[in-house]
Design an enzyme around this catalytic site. Structure first.
Site, PDB file in Angstrom:
ATOM      1  N   LEU A 199       0.896  -1.115  -0.036  1.00 52.93           N
ATOM      2  CA  LEU A 199      -0.098  -0.075   0.058  1.00 52.93           C
ATOM      3  C   LEU A 199       0.835   1.271  -0.009  1.00 52.93           C
ATOM      4  O   LEU A 199       1.884   1.360   0.712  1.00 52.93           O
ATOM      5  CB  LEU A 199      -0.682   0.209   1.261  1.00 52.93           C
ATOM      6  CG  LEU A 199      -1.953  -1.060   1.390  1.00 52.93           C
ATOM      7  CD1 LEU A 199      -2.701  -1.040   2.594  1.00 52.93           C
ATOM      8  CD2 LEU A 199      -3.009  -0.936   0.332  1.00 52.93           C
ATOM      9  N   ASP A 200       0.450   2.112  -1.073  1.00 54.84           N
ATOM     10  CA  ASP A 200       1.379   3.445  -0.776  1.00 54.84           C
ATOM     11  C   ASP A 200       1.258   4.045   0.430  1.00 54.84           C
ATOM     12  O   ASP A 200       0.196   3.975   1.312  1.00 54.84           O
ATOM     13  CB  ASP A 200       1.057   4.116  -2.233  1.00 54.84           C
ATOM     14  CG  ASP A 200      -0.285   4.576  -2.072  1.00 54.84           C
ATOM     15  OD1 ASP A 200      -0.703   5.592  -1.204  1.00 54.84           O
ATOM     16  OD2 ASP A 200      -1.127   4.187  -3.004  1.00 54.84           O
ATOM     17  N   ALA A 201       2.066   4.851   0.611  1.00 53.70           N
ATOM     18  CA  ALA A 201       2.190   5.710   2.157  1.00 53.70           C
ATOM     19  C   ALA A 201       0.924   6.367   2.249  1.00 53.70           C
ATOM     20  O   ALA A 201       0.560   6.455   3.476  1.00 53.70           O
ATOM     21  CB  ALA A 201       3.483   6.622   1.926  1.00 53.70           C
ATOM     22  N   THR A 203      -1.993   5.383   1.364  1.00 56.67           N
ATOM     23  CA  THR A 203      -3.195   4.658   1.652  1.00 56.67           C
ATOM     24  C   THR A 203      -3.008   3.595   2.699  1.00 56.67           C
ATOM     25  O   THR A 203      -2.108   3.343   3.260  1.00 56.67           O
ATOM     26  CB  THR A 203      -3.316   3.736   0.317  1.00 56.67           C
ATOM     27  OG1 THR A 203      -3.363   4.215  -0.953  1.00 56.67           O
ATOM     28  CG2 THR A 203      -4.465   2.683   0.478  1.00 56.67           C
TER      29      THR A 203
END
Length: 335
Positions: A199-201, A203
């Site tokens: 998960l990107d930062a 999200t």
């Protein structure tokens, strides 16, 4: 020629008998010929005993139709297991099935024995009814009521609610907060954990961690089509045409992408809350899809991975997956 006379002097008028070796040879050949003819017709030559009757052929008796009790091939394994013919390990190896089930948290040892007796337990696809079967927990596939039970003690399956701003890595060279900080104690204890996907930062939401590398790989590979569910707050009012376009497919920089399901949950104040389900795992796939249809993401939360749901788990916390969750997770990736 004069007629020979009897001893009493009267003429002997009987027909002269054939004599000599010629007559005997002729009679022998005739007898052999007759015997060969009768033998070819299945008649046995021999003297007829007194009072013997003419042989009659045996009476034909109608036979009842043969009824087969054989089971179809697809049921043979089940029948074999129910008969107690499950392959057994060499003496002294493995662990008793009821003990393995108890340790896996299925039930107490006594209750596990009852489950086995009721035919609710399978090992490697075979129903087991007999007590005392020994299995190898490292390789055996055990199911209870059709649901996979992971019986290997060393396997770990965790659910993390990743907070916004945290990195989906086990360490970070820049010193930013990361997933590795949350599981630091477990790593120090010798557990080697993999995070399932990223998960990107910005999200937040559900991230799975496990030390089963095969499960981690299959959960992220698109060929297994494990669904991921997201809740996204986007800019603008989303209409029905957006959902149709996303389901039909949107062309992105790295190829077309489609969603499995799309639903608008809330509308108001120039924003929309939508639910999106897809099985692809490309980088920033949800954000790029929604931006492509004119609705940039304001907030993004992943709520489900296959059968595992985030629920009301607080951000930054870990929980151990339940037995049913783990079993369904393995089933989702054909393990």
């Amino acid at each position: 020629m004069s007629t020979p006379a009897r001893r009493d002097g009267t003429p002997d008028r009987r027909k002269p008998a054939r004599g000599g070796s010629v007559d005997r040879a002729v009679r022998a050949r005739a007898a052999q010929s007759a015997e060969r003819g009768n033998t070819s017709r299945g008649v046995r030559i021999g003297k007829k005993s007194p009072g013997a009757q003419k042989a009659t052929p045996p009476r034909q008796v109608a036979q009842p139709p043969v009824v087969s009790n054989a089971k179809p091939a697809r049921r043979q394994n089940v029948a074999s297991a129910e008969s107690g013919n499950h392959p057994k390990l060499p003496w002294g190896e493995g662990e008793r099935l009821q003990k393995v089930l108890a340790r896996a948290g299925v039930a107490s040892r006594r209750a596990a024995e009852e489950l086995i007796a009721q035919g609710r337990v399978e090992v490697d696809g075979l129903v087991v009814r007999g007590q005392g079967l020994r299995i190898d927990p490292r390789h055996a596939v055990v199911r209870v009521d059709g649901t996979r039970v992971v019986v290997r003690e060393e396997l770990v399956h965790l659910a993390l609610n990743k907070p916004k701003g945290w990195q989906s890595t086990m360490s970070d060279d820049l010193g930013r907060p990361c997933v590795g900080d949350i599981v630091a104690e477990r790593v120090a204890a010798g557990q080697r954990l993999f995070h399932v996907g990223r998960l990107d930062a910005d999200t937040e939401g559900l991230l799975l961690l496990t030390n089963d590398g095969e499960v981690a790989h299959r959960l992220t590979h698109p060929s297994y089509e494990v669904a991921k569910t997201y809740l996204a707050t986007v800019r603008g009012v989303v209409d029905r045409a957006v959902g149709k376009r996303l389901r039909e497919g949107v062309e992105l920089d790295d190829g077309p992408a489609v969603v499995d399901r799309f639903q608008v949950l809330e509308l108001g104040e120039g924003r929309s809350l939508v639910k999106i389900v897809l099985h692809e795992g490309r980088k920033h796939i949800v954000r790029r899809l929604l931006s492509a249809v004119g609705h940039p993401v304001v907030r993004l939360v992943r709520t489900d991975i296959g059968p595992v749901a985030l629920g009301n788990q607080r951000p930054g916390t870990l929980r151990v997956l339940g037995r049913d969750e783990v079993g369904k997770l393995y089933e989702a990736v054909s393990l």
